[in-house]
Design an enzyme around this catalytic site. Structure first.
Site, mmCIF file in Angstrom:
data_model
loop_
_atom_site.group_PDB
_atom_site.id
_atom_site.type_symbol
_atom_site.label_atom_id
_atom_site.label_comp_id
_atom_site.label_asym_id
_atom_site.label_seq_id
_atom_site.Cartn_x
_atom_site.Cartn_y
_atom_site.Cartn_z
ATOM 1 N N TYR A 133 -12.601 -7.300 5.762
ATOM 2 C CA TYR A 133 -11.378 -7.394 4.960
ATOM 3 C C TYR A 133 -11.116 -8.865 4.651
ATOM 4 O O TYR A 133 -11.118 -9.700 5.549
ATOM 5 C CB TYR A 133 -10.164 -6.785 5.679
ATOM 6 N N ASP A 163 -14.076 -16.496 7.405
ATOM 7 C CA ASP A 163 -12.691 -16.130 7.143
ATOM 8 C C ASP A 163 -11.987 -15.964 8.487
ATOM 9 O O ASP A 163 -12.092 -14.926 9.135
ATOM 10 C CB ASP A 163 -12.646 -14.839 6.317
ATOM 11 N N LYS A 211 -2.298 -16.636 7.865
ATOM 12 C CA LYS A 211 -1.504 -15.848 8.812
ATOM 13 C C LYS A 211 -0.728 -16.684 9.840
ATOM 14 O O LYS A 211 0.366 -17.092 9.550
ATOM 15 C CB LYS A 211 -2.398 -14.799 9.466
ATOM 16 N N TYR A 226 0.821 -1.209 0.000
ATOM 17 C CA TYR A 226 0.000 0.000 0.000
ATOM 18 C C TYR A 226 0.857 1.263 0.000
ATOM 19 O O TYR A 226 0.724 2.123 0.864
ATOM 20 C CB TYR A 226 -0.952 0.006 1.211
HETATM 21 C C1 LIG Z 1 -4.793 -10.921 6.061
HETATM 22 C C2 LIG Z 1 -6.145 -11.398 5.767
HETATM 23 C C3 LIG Z 1 -6.458 -11.929 4.502
HETATM 24 C C4 LIG Z 1 -5.468 -11.986 3.361
HETATM 25 O O1 LIG Z 1 -4.382 -12.796 3.640
HETATM 26 P P1 LIG Z 1 -3.008 -12.621 2.784
HETATM 27 O O2 LIG Z 1 -2.158 -13.739 3.257
HETATM 28 O O3 LIG Z 1 -2.485 -11.264 3.142
HETATM 29 O O4 LIG Z 1 -3.372 -12.714 1.358
HETATM 30 C C5 LIG Z 1 -7.741 -12.388 4.301
HETATM 31 N N1 LIG Z 1 -8.670 -12.334 5.281
HETATM 32 C C6 LIG Z 1 -8.392 -11.839 6.514
HETATM 33 C C7 LIG Z 1 -9.450 -11.826 7.564
HETATM 34 C C8 LIG Z 1 -7.124 -11.338 6.790
HETATM 35 O O5 LIG Z 1 -6.858 -10.823 7.998
#
Ligand SMILES: *Cc1c(COP(=O)(O)O)cnc(C)c1O
Length: 433
Positions: free
Chosen positions: A151, A252, A281, A24
């Site tokens: 997100y 997610d 993550k 970014y």
């Molecule tokens: C960080 C994140 C993503 C994306 O993961 P990347 O490994 O950066 O592509 C998707 N969903 C959530 C909730 C996140 O915190």
């Protein structure tokens, strides 16, 4: 710092400015940038000789800290055996072990595992699964219902379900799939539930129920889209609604998974199982990029019986053995370390330490859930000013917008957290008085 070190650092920064993009960011940016020489435990060692406590866990990932002997050992062992093989037509123990463990740890029913490259890709895989699930049943359903302030990553599918404002949909309009956005949950984590909190979501779902393939959301904690914690009752209601309408639910858990929010998976707060779950993550303890998309047998079987009969995804580095090995070691460590106690302690220390920030004029709200602490200001921070101040005080934080937030490594001690919160206070005082 020695003159030779100074010169080295200066040259590194100059080359970086000349050749490298950062997240970014613009090229030739004049934003502060700090070269890291090494990292150990909870600390980043800068080339300048400064030592920073990492309050970000490198974006939620390094839950056991850096340079952990056990994680290092797992990788050394694996690299001397086999770094990578393709996953089409081949398999290996690290991947199978990981898949078995993930199905055992995650909420009931999630028993098929697709291992992929990164969080965003795991979200793409989840969206694809939902579309193929309907396609296999002769239905074209390509809309997703989600909540604002979410997100889900930076690839196009993922972006299309991110908050339209913070996800800058305007910039990519015409290129992004148009999805359905309900209001973000207005009921805070501990707030008393009332069904009126669900009206907007219910309304959107009713209006579009025949074109929705799935609901996708971050359970309980909305991370990068606003660091908001919402009521488990909302999630329960979403699960019920998806059941009633026969719509899939995608959770997610890329940020919340592996204990961060106080439960191993945030879905447990609502005692629900999604149909599809994304992990990433902290999956590899912050060592390498890998993610996983899990689904239940119903989804997997329907996709597998459909016209195409196969799931249409297969990245080159799928189930990379190095990443699987370190993920297995990280999960072992997590369970051995009594993560619940670790996270509960950090939660208490963060609450105690950040409570004084509530009295600051610049602060709008302070909130803590699990090992996540948030200080929300009234105005967006001035990154150029505040970032070097944090560094000066020996802590690494990366605020965005109005949010100063921290999700420290689980191995943080009480002294670490007390130091961290007192430094946040000091920086606020320096910045806003
Ligand atoms: C960080 C994140 C993503 C994306 O993961 P990347 O490994 O950066 O592509 C998707 N969903 C959530 C909730 C996140 O915190």
């Amino acid at each position: 710092m020695k003159d030779s070190d100074k010169l080295f650092t200066q040259q590194l920064l100059e080359k970086d400015r000349q050749y490298v993009w950062h997240p970014y960011s613009r090229v030739n940016s004049d934003m502060p940038l700090f070269p890291v020489a090494s990292a150990k435990g909870c600390y980043l060692n800068l080339h300048s000789g400064e030592k920073l406590f990492d309050g970000m866990s490198s974006w939620w990932s390094t839950i056991h800290g850096y340079n952990h002997p056990r994680l290092n050992q797992a990788l050394h062992q694996q690299i001397d055996t086999m770094s990578h093989v393709m996953f089409g037509g081949l398999t290996h123990q690290p991947a199978v072990d990981l898949a078995v463990r993930l199905t055992q740890l995650t909420p009931a029913g999630l028993d098929k595992v697709f291992l992929c490259d990164s969080g965003s890709v795991a979200v793409e895989v989840a969206l694809k699964m939902a579309i193929q699930y309907w396609n296999s049943q002769g239905q074209q359903r390509s809309h997703f219902l989600t909540i604002k302030n979410g997100y889900h990553g930076d690839t196009f599918g993922a972006m299309s379900v991110c908050d339209p404002v913070t996800g800058m949909h305007q910039l990519f309009s015409g290129f992004l799939q148009e999805n359905i956005f309900a209001e973000a949950p207005q009921c805070g984590f501990e707030q008393t539930w009332d069904d009126s909190f669900f009206e907007n979501f219910l309304h959107k779902a009713q209006a579009h129920k025949d074109s929705i393939a799935a609901v996708i959301l971050e359970p309980i904690v909305q991370g990068t889209g606003g660091m908001r914690f919402y009521s488990p009752n909302f999630l329960k209601k979403v699960r019920q609604l998806c059941d009633d309408y026969g719509i899939l639910l995608i959770a997610d858990e890329i940020a919340t998974g592996f204990g961060r929010a106080g439960k191993l998976f945030a879905c447990e707060y609502a005692d629900i199982s999604p149909d599809i779950m994304c992990l990433g993550k902290a999956l590899t303890g912050g060592y390498m990029s890998m993610a996983a998309t899990l689904c239940n047998s119903t989804v997997a079987n329907i996709i597998s019986q459909g016209e195409a009969g196969v799931f249409m995804h297969g990245p080159t580095f799928m189930a990379n053995p190095l990443a699987c090995s370190v993920a297995n070691a990280s999960i072992t460590l997590l369970l051995e370390n009594n993560w619940q106690q670790q996270v509960m302690n950090i939660s208490r220390w963060l609450k105690e330490g950040l409570s004084t920030c509530e009295d600051f004029k610049c602060v709008n709200n302070v909130r803590v859930l699990g090992a996540i602490g948030v200080v929300e200001l009234h105005q967006p921070v001035d990154m150029k000013k505040i970032q070097p101040l944090f560094v000066k005080h020996g802590i690494w934080l990366r605020p965005f917008g109005k949010l100063i937030y921290t999700m420290p490594p689980f191995i943080s001690t009480q002294d670490d957290i007390t130091m961290l919160t007192s430094k946040i206070e000091a920086v606020l005082r320096e910045c806003y008085s």
